[in-house]
Write a protein that holds these residues in place. Structure first.
Motif, PDB file in Angstrom:
ATOM      1  N   TYR A   9      32.626   2.526  14.440  1.00  0.00           N
ATOM      2  CA  TYR A   9      31.456   3.060  15.411  1.00  0.00           C
ATOM      3  C   TYR A   9      32.230   3.218  16.934  1.00  0.00           C
ATOM      4  O   TYR A   9      31.915   3.997  17.547  1.00  0.00           O
ATOM      5  N   ARG A  52      22.869   7.335  12.327  1.00  0.00           N
ATOM      6  CA  ARG A  52      21.699   7.098  11.388  1.00  0.00           C
ATOM      7  C   ARG A  52      20.732   8.198  11.288  1.00  0.00           C
ATOM      8  O   ARG A  52      20.367   8.626  10.086  1.00  0.00           O
ATOM      9  N   ARG A  53      20.490   9.030  12.407  1.00  0.00           N
ATOM     10  CA  ARG A  53      19.698  10.047  12.245  1.00  0.00           C
ATOM     11  C   ARG A  53      20.413  11.224  11.324  1.00  0.00           C
ATOM     12  O   ARG A  53      19.756  11.949  10.440  1.00  0.00           O
ATOM     13  N   LEU A 106      22.338  10.687   8.887  1.00  0.00           N
ATOM     14  CA  LEU A 106      22.319  10.250   7.327  1.00  0.00           C
ATOM     15  C   LEU A 106      20.986  10.571   6.881  1.00  0.00           C
ATOM     16  O   LEU A 106      20.674  11.026   5.841  1.00  0.00           O
ATOM     17  N   LEU A 107      19.765  10.436   7.681  1.00  0.00           N
ATOM     18  CA  LEU A 107      18.561  10.680   7.400  1.00  0.00           C
ATOM     19  C   LEU A 107      18.482  12.243   6.988  1.00  0.00           C
ATOM     20  O   LEU A 107      17.644  12.630   6.110  1.00  0.00           O
ATOM     21  N   ARG A 110      25.551   4.935  16.919  1.00  0.00           N
ATOM     22  CA  ARG A 110      24.901   4.563  15.701  1.00  0.00           C
ATOM     23  C   ARG A 110      23.607   5.092  15.697  1.00  0.00           C
ATOM     24  O   ARG A 110      23.187   5.525  14.521  1.00  0.00           O
ATOM     25  N   THR A 111      22.903   5.397  16.537  1.00  0.00           N
ATOM     26  CA  THR A 111      21.752   6.620  16.276  1.00  0.00           C
ATOM     27  C   THR A 111      21.923   7.662  15.857  1.00  0.00           C
ATOM     28  O   THR A 111      21.357   8.380  15.029  1.00  0.00           O
ATOM     29  N   ASN A 163      25.544   2.301  20.829  1.00  0.00           N
ATOM     30  CA  ASN A 163      24.142   2.221  20.092  1.00  0.00           C
ATOM     31  C   ASN A 163      23.800   3.646  20.073  1.00  0.00           C
ATOM     32  O   ASN A 163      23.083   4.137  19.093  1.00  0.00           O
TER      33      ASN A 163
END
Length: 171
Positions: free
Chosen positions: A140, A159-160, A162-163, A155-156, A152
Motif C-alpha cells: 500500500y 477497498r472501493r 474491490l467492492l 487503502r480506500t 489511507n
C-alpha cells in the motif's frame, strides 16, 4: 437346477442363485479378502454359470462342488491379476501430471476474461493499483507513493475497487 439353467430356464437360474449365492460369495470373500472384489467375481461366476451350465456333467461330483470350483478358480484368477499388476513403488517414476486439465484451463480462462472485463470497468489508475497490489504484490505504501496520494486514500481506493469488482463479478 444346473441342467435346467443349461436349457435357458430363467426361473431355475433364479432358484440356483438364491440357493447358492451366499455360499459362493463366502468362497470368493475367503480367497480375496475384499468384499467389493468378491461381489464382482461372484457376478462373473453367475454369468459363467448361465453361459456354461449346458456343459456341466456330474462325473461323480456334486453340483455344489462344480459351482464352488468355478467360484474358487475365478477368485484365484482375480487374486493373481491383482498381484501380477503390482510393482514396487520405488521402481515407478512419478507419472502424475500437475498441469490443469483442459476443463480446468477452460474454466480459468473464462474466469480470467470475466475478471479482466470487470477491471476494465474501473478507472484506469484504480484498475492499475488493484493489479499492482493483488497481482504484482506492491505494498500500500509503494502504491500511495507511486500515485502521490496519502496511504489511507490508497487503502480506500483499493477497498472501493474491490467492492466494485465483487459487484461486477456477481452479475
Amino acid at each position: 437346477m444346473i441342467l435346467q439353467v443349461g436349457l435357458g430356464d430363467r426361473a431355475a437360474f433364479s432358484a440356483l442363485y438364491d440357493a447358492t449365492s451366499a455360499k459362493l460369495f463366502g468362497v470368493c470373500l475367503r480367497v480375496l479378502n475384499n468384499r467389493a472384489e468378491a461381489e464382482d467375481v461372484l457376478q462373473n461366476v453367475f454369468v459363467k454359470i448361465w453361459q456354461k451350465a449346458n456343459l456341466y456333467s456330474a462325473n461323480g461330483y456334486s453340483p455344489m462342488t462344480w459351482l464352488i470350483t468355478l467360484a474358487r478358480n475365478a477368485a484365484i484368477d482375480k487374486l493373481r491379476a491383482r498381484r501380477g499388476g503390482t510393482v514396487d513403488i520405488d521402481d515407478v517414476h512419478d507419472l502424475s501430471d500437475d498441469a490443469p486439465t483442459p476443463e480446468a484451463e477452460a474454466i480459468a480462462s473464462s474466469e480470467r476474461a470475466r475478471l479482466n472485463g470487470c477491471l476494465d470497468e474501473l478507472e484506469a489508475d484504480k484498475s492499475e493499483a488493484v493489479r499492482r497490489a493483488y497481482l504484482d504484490g506492491d505494498s500500500y505504501q509503494d502504491l500511495a507513493a507511486r500515485y502521490d496520494v496519502p496511504l489511507n486514500t490508497m487503502r480506500t481506493w483499493l477497498r472501493r475497487s474491490l467492492l466494485k469488482l465483487r459487484e461486477c463479478l456477481s452479475r
